[in-house]
Design an enzyme around this catalytic site. Structure first.
Site, short mmCIF file in Angstrom:
data_model
loop_
_atom_site.label_atom_id
_atom_site.label_comp_id
_atom_site.label_asym_id
_atom_site.label_seq_id
_atom_site.Cartn_x
_atom_site.Cartn_y
_atom_site.Cartn_z
N ASP A 98 -9.47 5.26 -56.53
CA ASP A 98 -9.19 5.27 -55.09
C ASP A 98 -10.47 5.30 -54.27
O ASP A 98 -11.57 5.49 -54.79
CB ASP A 98 -8.30 6.47 -54.74
N HIS A 133 -0.34 15.25 -57.18
CA HIS A 133 -0.53 13.81 -56.93
C HIS A 133 -1.60 13.25 -57.85
O HIS A 133 -2.56 13.94 -58.20
CB HIS A 133 -0.85 13.53 -55.45
N GLU A 147 0.56 10.36 -53.08
CA GLU A 147 1.04 11.63 -52.53
C GLU A 147 2.52 11.83 -52.85
O GLU A 147 3.21 10.88 -53.23
CB GLU A 147 0.84 11.59 -51.00
N1 GLP Z 1 -7.82 11.26 -54.70
C1 GLP Z 1 -8.37 12.38 -55.35
C2 GLP Z 1 -7.66 12.54 -56.67
O1 GLP Z 1 -7.91 11.40 -57.46
C3 GLP Z 1 -8.15 13.79 -57.36
O2 GLP Z 1 -7.54 13.91 -58.61
C4 GLP Z 1 -7.83 14.99 -56.50
C5 GLP Z 1 -8.20 16.30 -57.14
O3 GLP Z 1 -9.50 16.66 -56.87
P1 GLP Z 1 -10.24 17.82 -57.59
O4 GLP Z 1 -10.54 17.34 -58.95
O5 GLP Z 1 -11.47 18.03 -56.77
O6 GLP Z 1 -9.33 19.00 -57.59
O7 GLP Z 1 -8.53 14.83 -55.29
C6 GLP Z 1 -8.27 13.65 -54.54
O8 GLP Z 1 -7.03 13.77 -53.92
#
Ligand code: GLP
Length: 299
Positions: free
Chosen positions: A72, A143, A148
């Site tokens: 993304d 998600h 989402e």
């Molecule tokens: N789009 C990204 C996701 O791809 C990721 O998995 C999530 C979790 O982030 P973290 O690993 O910092 O908890 O954050 C964002 O929403």
């Protein structure tokens, strides 16, 4: 689905990094037949990337014939903004390894026509023959990528409006100021991830325990989009003990016992290596149920 439980974030990172290394090396990628790897951003994969860089520096892993697709990217954030996923990936991984820049694919959140950009990205994945291994993280609401709650589980790469929870969670990267967090993103769809030949998800921390429980112990549910991996024939989740807090004790014991038996069968060094499984004979004696439940990890 396999669930691998490690004590903490560092052990999770080491496990998943060794797994990725083994998968790439076993695949023996070439220019004509590259290894296609899907990658996430966020704090979850930072330890993985650190270990991959270490393997590369030690001469244990090359990315020469690896093609990557990122999950993304924010819409409207300049590419060189420190919080863009372009910056993140170059900073944490790409600039430290021998990947060909032309083999790196990250969605362009500043494309003139965002829908066309998404179609182009999907087509590129298809044209190269699909993703071999898609690594992902999850948000506390379960998600995957930016799919989402309520996203279609058949979705493809597209523009998504971010949920308020995600904007809030990600504001920590934007001086804790939610007004600075982009409101939209381009993201691969749940269907895009599900089409890959293997999916591996990193889940760490108590704040993700509910999402892990929903993903594993309840049904496939669009409100926890990662739960779609229940339908994937080759899915792996690597989590830490904190993330298991909402799981039933029985579930945790079950998955730990499965890992133990697999390790006994094929040897710790071969866990994750499909090709080597058949080289090891099945033991003549399968542990009795009693012996099985008396294994040290079950005490
Ligand atoms: N789009 C990204 C996701 O791809 C990721 O998995 C999530 C979790 O982030 P973290 O690993 O910092 O908890 O954050 C964002 O929403």
């Amino acid at each position: 689905m396999r669930l691998i439980i490690r004590s903490d974030y560092n052990e999770v990172s080491e496990y998943i990094a060794s797994y990725v290394k083994n998968r790439i090396n076993e695949f023996k990628p070439t220019q004509e037949r590259p290894f296609v790897l899907g990658l996430p951003t966020g704090s979850s994969p930072i330890g993985l990337y650190k270990n991959l860089v270490k393997f590369h520096k030690n001469g244990e892993l090359s990315f020469k014939h690896v093609v990557t697709f990122n999950m993304d990217e924010y819409v409207g954030l300049p590419r060189d903004h420190p919080e863009s996923y372009h910056s993140f990936m170059w900073h944490h991984l790409f600039k430290h390894i021998d990947i060909e820049p032309s083999n790196v694919n990250i969605l362009d959140g500043n494309a003139e026509n965002l829908s066309e950009e998404c179609i182009r990205f999907e087509k590129k994945i298809k044209d190269i023959g699909g993703v071999e291994l898609f690594i992902g993280g999850i948000g506390p609401d379960g998600h995957i990528a930016f799919n989402e709650p309520g996203s279609s589980l058949m979705s493809r790469t597209r523009v998504k409006t971010l949920a308020y929870d995600t904007i809030l969670a990600n504001s920590r990267f934007f001086d804790n100021d939610i007004s600075k967090v982009p409101r939209m993103a381009l993201t691969v769809g749940v269907g895009t991830v599900m089409d890959s030949r293997e999916v591996a998800i990193i889940i760490t921390g108590a704040h993700k325990a509910l999402a892990l429980a929903k993903c594993i112990e309840e049904g496939v549910n669009h409100m926890f989009t990662v739960s779609a991996i229940q339908l994937h024939p080759k899915a792996l989740i690597v989590c830490d003990e904190d993330a298991t807090l909402e799981l039933h004790v029985k579930t945790v014991k079950y998955f730990k016992s499965i890992e133990h038996v697999i390790t006994n069968l094929i040897g710790a060094e071969n866990v994750g290596l499909q090709g080597n499984v058949k080289k090891y004979p099945t033991p003549e004696v399968t542990p009795t149920r009693e012996a099985f439940y008396n294994l040290p990890f079950n005490r």
